[in-house]
Write a protein that holds these residues in place. Structure first.
Motif, PDB file in Angstrom:
ATOM      1  N   ALA A 177       0.831  -1.210   0.000  1.00 23.38           N
ATOM      2  CA  ALA A 177       0.000   0.000   0.000  1.00 23.38           C
ATOM      3  C   ALA A 177       0.863   1.256   0.000  1.00 23.38           C
ATOM      4  O   ALA A 177       0.554   2.233  -0.704  1.00 23.38           O
ATOM      5  N   LEU A 178       1.949   1.261   0.766  1.00 20.46           N
ATOM      6  CA  LEU A 178       2.839   2.420   0.793  1.00 20.46           C
ATOM      7  C   LEU A 178       3.500   2.644  -0.568  1.00 20.46           C
ATOM      8  O   LEU A 178       3.597   3.776  -1.048  1.00 20.46           O
ATOM      9  N   LEU A 179       3.963   1.572  -1.187  1.00 18.03           N
ATOM     10  CA  LEU A 179       4.595   1.692  -2.506  1.00 18.03           C
ATOM     11  C   LEU A 179       3.606   2.213  -3.538  1.00 18.03           C
ATOM     12  O   LEU A 179       3.932   3.096  -4.347  1.00 18.03           O
ATOM     13  N   PHE A 180       2.395   1.682  -3.513  1.00 23.22           N
ATOM     14  CA  PHE A 180       1.389   2.104  -4.476  1.00 23.22           C
ATOM     15  C   PHE A 180       0.976   3.558  -4.238  1.00 23.22           C
ATOM     16  O   PHE A 180       0.689   4.299  -5.176  1.00 23.22           O
ATOM     17  N   ALA A 181       0.952   3.980  -2.989  1.00 26.03           N
ATOM     18  CA  ALA A 181       0.528   5.338  -2.658  1.00 26.03           C
ATOM     19  C   ALA A 181       1.424   6.386  -3.295  1.00 26.03           C
ATOM     20  O   ALA A 181       0.940   7.451  -3.711  1.00 26.03           O
ATOM     21  N   VAL A 182       2.724   6.118  -3.399  1.00 28.12           N
ATOM     22  CA  VAL A 182       3.668   7.168  -3.806  1.00 28.12           C
ATOM     23  C   VAL A 182       4.354   6.911  -5.134  1.00 28.12           C
ATOM     24  O   VAL A 182       5.130   7.759  -5.593  1.00 28.12           O
ATOM     25  N   HIS A 183       4.094   5.781  -5.771  1.00 28.43           N
ATOM     26  CA  HIS A 183       4.895   5.446  -6.961  1.00 28.43           C
ATOM     27  C   HIS A 183       4.654   6.457  -8.086  1.00 28.43           C
ATOM     28  O   HIS A 183       3.519   6.729  -8.469  1.00 28.43           O
ATOM     29  N   PRO A 184       5.723   7.022  -8.653  1.00 24.64           N
ATOM     30  CA  PRO A 184       5.571   8.085  -9.661  1.00 24.64           C
ATOM     31  C   PRO A 184       5.009   7.641 -11.003  1.00 24.64           C
ATOM     32  O   PRO A 184       4.508   8.474 -11.757  1.00 24.64           O
ATOM     33  N   ILE A 185       5.055   6.346 -11.327  1.00 19.35           N
ATOM     34  CA  ILE A 185       4.484   5.903 -12.602  1.00 19.35           C
ATOM     35  C   ILE A 185       2.970   6.110 -12.620  1.00 19.35           C
ATOM     36  O   ILE A 185       2.346   6.169 -13.689  1.00 19.35           O
ATOM     37  N   LEU A 186       2.369   6.275 -11.440  1.00 19.79           N
ATOM     38  CA  LEU A 186       0.921   6.430 -11.338  1.00 19.79           C
ATOM     39  C   LEU A 186       0.467   7.882 -11.457  1.00 19.79           C
ATOM     40  O   LEU A 186      -0.735   8.141 -11.543  1.00 19.79           O
ATOM     41  N   ILE A 187       1.400   8.819 -11.474  1.00 23.50           N
ATOM     42  CA  ILE A 187       1.051  10.243 -11.512  1.00 23.50           C
ATOM     43  C   ILE A 187       0.177  10.567 -12.721  1.00 23.50           C
ATOM     44  O   ILE A 187      -0.797  11.324 -12.622  1.00 23.50           O
ATOM     45  N   GLU A 188       0.493  10.011 -13.865  1.00 28.83           N
ATOM     46  CA  GLU A 188      -0.252  10.324 -15.090  1.00 28.83           C
ATOM     47  C   GLU A 188      -1.726   9.971 -14.959  1.00 28.83           C
ATOM     48  O   GLU A 188      -2.584  10.641 -15.529  1.00 28.83           O
ATOM     49  N   SER A 189      -2.043   8.935 -14.200  1.00 27.69           N
ATOM     50  CA  SER A 189      -3.431   8.505 -14.021  1.00 27.69           C
ATOM     51  C   SER A 189      -4.144   9.244 -12.898  1.00 27.69           C
ATOM     52  O   SER A 189      -5.359   9.146 -12.782  1.00 27.69           O
ATOM     53  N   VAL A 190      -3.391   9.968 -12.082  1.00 28.77           N
ATOM     54  CA  VAL A 190      -3.970  10.617 -10.902  1.00 28.77           C
ATOM     55  C   VAL A 190      -3.967  12.137 -11.047  1.00 28.77           C
ATOM     56  O   VAL A 190      -4.997  12.795 -10.892  1.00 28.77           O
ATOM     57  N   ALA A 191      -2.799  12.713 -11.361  1.00 25.19           N
ATOM     58  CA  ALA A 191      -2.675  14.174 -11.412  1.00 25.19           C
ATOM     59  C   ALA A 191      -3.112  14.758 -12.752  1.00 25.19           C
ATOM     60  O   ALA A 191      -3.394  15.954 -12.834  1.00 25.19           O
ATOM     61  N   TRP A 192      -3.146  13.942 -13.798  1.00 21.87           N
ATOM     62  CA  TRP A 192      -3.605  14.415 -15.108  1.00 21.87           C
ATOM     63  C   TRP A 192      -5.108  14.179 -15.194  1.00 21.87           C
ATOM     64  O   TRP A 192      -5.578  13.046 -15.092  1.00 21.87           O
ATOM     65  N   ILE A 193      -5.864  15.226 -15.380  1.00 25.23           N
ATOM     66  CA  ILE A 193      -7.327  15.116 -15.383  1.00 25.23           C
ATOM     67  C   ILE A 193      -7.809  14.160 -16.473  1.00 25.23           C
ATOM     68  O   ILE A 193      -8.703  13.340 -16.248  1.00 25.23           O
ATOM     69  N   SER A 194      -7.211  14.239 -17.656  1.00 29.29           N
ATOM     70  CA  SER A 194      -7.647  13.378 -18.765  1.00 29.29           C
ATOM     71  C   SER A 194      -7.232  11.922 -18.570  1.00 29.29           C
ATOM     72  O   SER A 194      -7.721  11.045 -19.280  1.00 29.29           O
ATOM     73  N   GLY A 195      -6.329  11.665 -17.635  1.00 27.29           N
ATOM     74  CA  GLY A 195      -5.929  10.289 -17.361  1.00 27.29           C
ATOM     75  C   GLY A 195      -6.699   9.666 -16.212  1.00 27.29           C
ATOM     76  O   GLY A 195      -6.433   8.537 -15.819  1.00 27.29           O
ATOM     77  N   ARG A 196      -7.687  10.415 -15.678  1.00 22.10           N
ATOM     78  CA  ARG A 196      -8.398   9.963 -14.481  1.00 22.10           C
ATOM     79  C   ARG A 196      -9.191   8.677 -14.688  1.00 22.10           C
ATOM     80  O   ARG A 196      -9.449   7.937 -13.735  1.00 22.10           O
ATOM     81  N   SER A 197      -9.590   8.377 -15.903  1.00 22.93           N
ATOM     82  CA  SER A 197     -10.400   7.174 -16.118  1.00 22.93           C
ATOM     83  C   SER A 197      -9.661   5.917 -15.651  1.00 22.93           C
ATOM     84  O   SER A 197     -10.294   4.930 -15.251  1.00 22.93           O
ATOM     85  N   TYR A 198      -8.333   5.954 -15.655  1.00 19.83           N
ATOM     86  CA  TYR A 198      -7.553   4.778 -15.253  1.00 19.83           C
ATOM     87  C   TYR A 198      -7.556   4.592 -13.740  1.00 19.83           C
ATOM     88  O   TYR A 198      -7.729   3.467 -13.261  1.00 19.83           O
ATOM     89  N   SER A 199      -7.380   5.681 -12.987  1.00 21.70           N
ATOM     90  CA  SER A 199      -7.490   5.560 -11.529  1.00 21.70           C
ATOM     91  C   SER A 199      -8.945   5.307 -11.132  1.00 21.70           C
ATOM     92  O   SER A 199      -9.222   4.646 -10.126  1.00 21.70           O
ATOM     93  N   GLN A 200      -9.880   5.777 -11.951  1.00 19.85           N
ATOM     94  CA  GLN A 200     -11.305   5.580 -11.667  1.00 19.85           C
ATOM     95  C   GLN A 200     -11.690   4.121 -11.826  1.00 19.85           C
ATOM     96  O   GLN A 200     -12.302   3.524 -10.928  1.00 19.85           O
ATOM     97  N   TYR A 201     -11.329   3.515 -12.941  1.00 19.99           N
ATOM     98  CA  TYR A 201     -11.716   2.107 -13.110  1.00 19.99           C
ATOM     99  C   TYR A 201     -10.882   1.207 -12.191  1.00 19.99           C
ATOM    100  O   TYR A 201     -11.355   0.151 -11.755  1.00 19.99           O
ATOM    101  N   GLY A 202      -9.652   1.634 -11.851  1.00 16.04           N
ATOM    102  CA  GLY A 202      -8.873   0.873 -10.881  1.00 16.04           C
ATOM    103  C   GLY A 202      -9.537   0.858  -9.515  1.00 16.04           C
ATOM    104  O   GLY A 202      -9.608  -0.181  -8.848  1.00 16.04           O
ATOM    105  N   PHE A 203     -10.051   2.006  -9.101  1.00 17.04           N
ATOM    106  CA  PHE A 203     -10.757   2.115  -7.827  1.00 17.04           C
ATOM    107  C   PHE A 203     -11.972   1.196  -7.795  1.00 17.04           C
ATOM    108  O   PHE A 203     -12.169   0.431  -6.841  1.00 17.04           O
ATOM    109  N   PHE A 204     -12.793   1.243  -8.836  1.00 18.62           N
ATOM    110  CA  PHE A 204     -14.016   0.437  -8.842  1.00 18.62           C
ATOM    111  C   PHE A 204     -13.694  -1.055  -8.926  1.00 18.62           C
ATOM    112  O   PHE A 204     -14.380  -1.881  -8.310  1.00 18.62           O
ATOM    113  N   PHE A 205     -12.633  -1.414  -9.672  1.00 22.16           N
ATOM    114  CA  PHE A 205     -12.315  -2.844  -9.739  1.00 22.16           C
ATOM    115  C   PHE A 205     -11.814  -3.353  -8.396  1.00 22.16           C
ATOM    116  O   PHE A 205     -12.188  -4.459  -7.974  1.00 22.16           O
TER     117      PHE A 205
END
Length: 578
Positions: A177-205
């Motif tokens: 959980a700690l690694l996933f919380a801060v890993h920079p490869i995930l920034i594009e899916s979280v901080a980029w508004i247009s990339g939010r669909s990836y963190s969104q479907y990840g959350f629901f799955f």
């Protein structure tokens, strides 16, 4: 330390199904305290029965058969949930005031679709329901759109922590959980508004997977949990077509940890949803190819060579996870020498070998490495409808690798308990370094200038980024550098209509009208629907007094864009000059 009444009750209820180790982890109590309590409160015969195997070095309660009390778990681990929240807040704090960038501008900021609730009649609009709500509330600054993605990410971290506590030991769950919380490869899916669909479907799955596990692990077999899992899976595939492949995770779990023969028939609701959405999304593949050819000027009609594509993609993703230095919006450097390709192929074969080893020897490794591959499967097809590598594609799949890393790290801790302080210190340094890299990556997304200048260092062969860099220099008033970048984009992709248009516009601003006309005509050649190019041509012809050509160009522009009232006024003005 004396046990509380709640702890005593929990031990009485769960000591037999969970065993001593799991009770110790869930209550954050030393094992010796639980043994002491049992010694004082159980008959000798029952005490020996429960503790005999544990004292001799075994633990008879298996994860497969253990019950899981979610409510008690949440109460006992509040401190970790607070820790994850604070860590994500710190890492993403400097992204809060980032601007709309790249696809955000037309896709969100200037997207009139979100102004009308009637547009939700279209299935494709439902993934953007949060945007509709924000527009309705008048909360249209970038912060509000971005904070939704960050909360999806926080929720995913929470789900990961709970899921891995069910499937593994507590330390493994904490580390992952700690690694996933801060890993920079995930920034594009979280901080980029247009990339939010990836963190969104990840959350629901992950919500779906957690409910599925709780259905079997809570000891209650509550059917509401099962159907809640189905509902969250529906929201996941509604959020992105790439979530359809995650259907395979449920039978994968049963193969690894459950009873596949007994439970596979219960998976029909997930299969039904996946088939429906897969049919819809496959029906849209032709339009996707057409859009890539006409709007993005890509050659999407051919096929990738899977023997090259898959090893390169898997090797690249693993490289970015373990050494996230070359993060970029455009992973364009996909042409490798024979030596580099051989390394990617070797990495892929080792990865496949580890999955096979896991199947034979360690189902946890088998499950999570397979999880990584399955999540990427929709982007690894030979069809050229996806980029070979894009960081946002790896959002949910990164968990598979990080869970495996956390598992091995915990194994080392258990094998060398005397070195515990060194292991914890090393892990803290890793978290610190990843956090610093993530914070620095947020700066890349601060503005379009930052984003494209950062991509220039890692993506020199991207025609899109050279076109974007031309815009950067143009905004800064450096027309010569702008022209240089637009020409580089055209040299890499001679069909790049947008680059021709931007080059023509730069010449127009410099009063080089002949060169502007020439390049507008090239832009129209490759993008006949470029109403902006027709409009600008009309302006040049009008300035030159060539009213017939000006009328022809503005008429064409107005035909393409029939909603722009200014074009209609310009048409009447030029018509009056004929």
């Amino acid at each position: 330390m004396a046990l509380t009444a709640e702890q005593k009750y929990y031990i009485k209820k769960n000591i037999e199904p969970l065993g001593i180790k799991k009770n110790s982890e869930n209550l954050s109590l030393p094992e010796k305290n639980i043994l002491k309590y049992l010694k004082n409160h159980l008959p000798e015969k029952k005490y020996r029965k429960i503790t005999g195997d544990f004292i001799s070095g075994k633990n008879t309660a298996s994860v497969k058969n253990a019950a899981f009390d979610l409510k008690q778990f949440l109460l006992n681990n509040t401190n970790y949930f607070v820790l994850f929240f604070l860590l994500i807040f710190i890492v993403y704090l400097n992204s809060f005031d980032n601007a709309f960038v790249s696809d955000d501008i037309l896709g969100t900021q200037k997207n009139s679709t979100f102004l009308d609730w009637n547009n939700l009649r279209h299935l494709s609009a439902w993934p953007f329901l949060p945007n509709f709500i924000l527009f309705k509330l008048g909360l249209t600054t970038p912060f509000f759109f971005r904070i939704i993605g960050i909360f999806f990410h926080l929720g995913s971290v929470y789900f990961i922590f709970i899921i891995l506590n069910i499937l593994a030991k507590k330390n493994t769950a904490i580390f992952a959980a700690l690694l996933f919380a801060v890993h920079p490869i995930l920034i594009e899916s979280v901080a980029w508004i247009s990339g939010r669909s990836y963190s969104q479907y990840g959350f629901f799955f992950l919500a779906s997977l957690l409910c599925y596990l709780l259905f079997y692990k809570s000891g209650k077999n509550n059917p509401k949990l099962f159907w809640l899992s189905v509902f969250f899976f529906f929201l996941a595939v509604l959020s992105s077509e790439k979530a359809v492949a995650l259907l395979a995770i449920f039978p994968l779990y049963e193969l690894a940890f459950g009873n596949f023969k007994k439970t596979c028939k219960k998976l029909w609701p997930f299969l039904f949803i996946a088939i429906i959405f897969a049919t819809i999304y496959l029906g849209q593949a032709g339009q996707r190819i057409s859009d890539l050819n006409t709007q993005y000027y890509s050659n999407a009609s051919g096929l990738y060579n899977p023997l090259e594509q898959i090893p390169i993609a898997i090797g690249s993703y693993l490289g970015l996870i373990f050494w996230p230095d070359k993060l970029t919006l455009y992973h364009s450097e996909m042409s490798f020498s024979a030596g580099i390709y051989s390394i990617c192929l070797l990495v892929f074969l080792i990865f496949g070998g580890l999955i096979f080893y896991g199947w034979k020897k360690n189902k946890f490794i088998f499950f999570w490495l397979s999880f990584f591959f399955i999540s990427l499967a929709p982007t690894l097809t030979p069809l050229k409808i996806s980029w070979i590598v894009a960081e946002r594609y790896a959002y949910i799949g990164t968990l598979g690798i990080l869970a495996t890393v956390a598992y091995f790290f915990n194994r080392l801790l258990e094998k060398f308990p005397a070195k515990k302080i060194w292991f914890y210190s090393f892990f803290a340094i890793i978290i610190l370094l990843l956090s610093i890299r993530a914070i620095a990556r947020n700066i890349d997304w601060d503005s379009e200038d930052n984003l494209y200048l950062a991509a220039a260092e890692t993506s020199p062969s991207s025609p899109v980024n050279h076109n974007n860099l031309g815009d950067v220099h143009s905004r800064r008033g450096d027309n010569e550098k702008a022209i240089e970048e637009f020409k580089k984009a055209i040299a890499i992709n001679p069909r790049y209509g947008d680059a021709f248009h931007n080059l023509a516009l730069t010449y127009q601003n410099m009063k080089s009208f002949d060169l502007a006309i020439e390049n507008y005509q090239e832009a129209i050649k490759y993008n006949p629907d470029s109403w902006q190019s027709f409009r600008n041509l009309a302006a040049i012809y009008f300035t030159q007094g060539n009213y017939p050509k000006a009328y022809e160009a503005i008429k064409k522009s107005a035909e393409i864009n029939q909603t722009d009232s200014q074009l209609q006024e310009n048409l009447k003005t030029i018509e009056g000059k004929l």
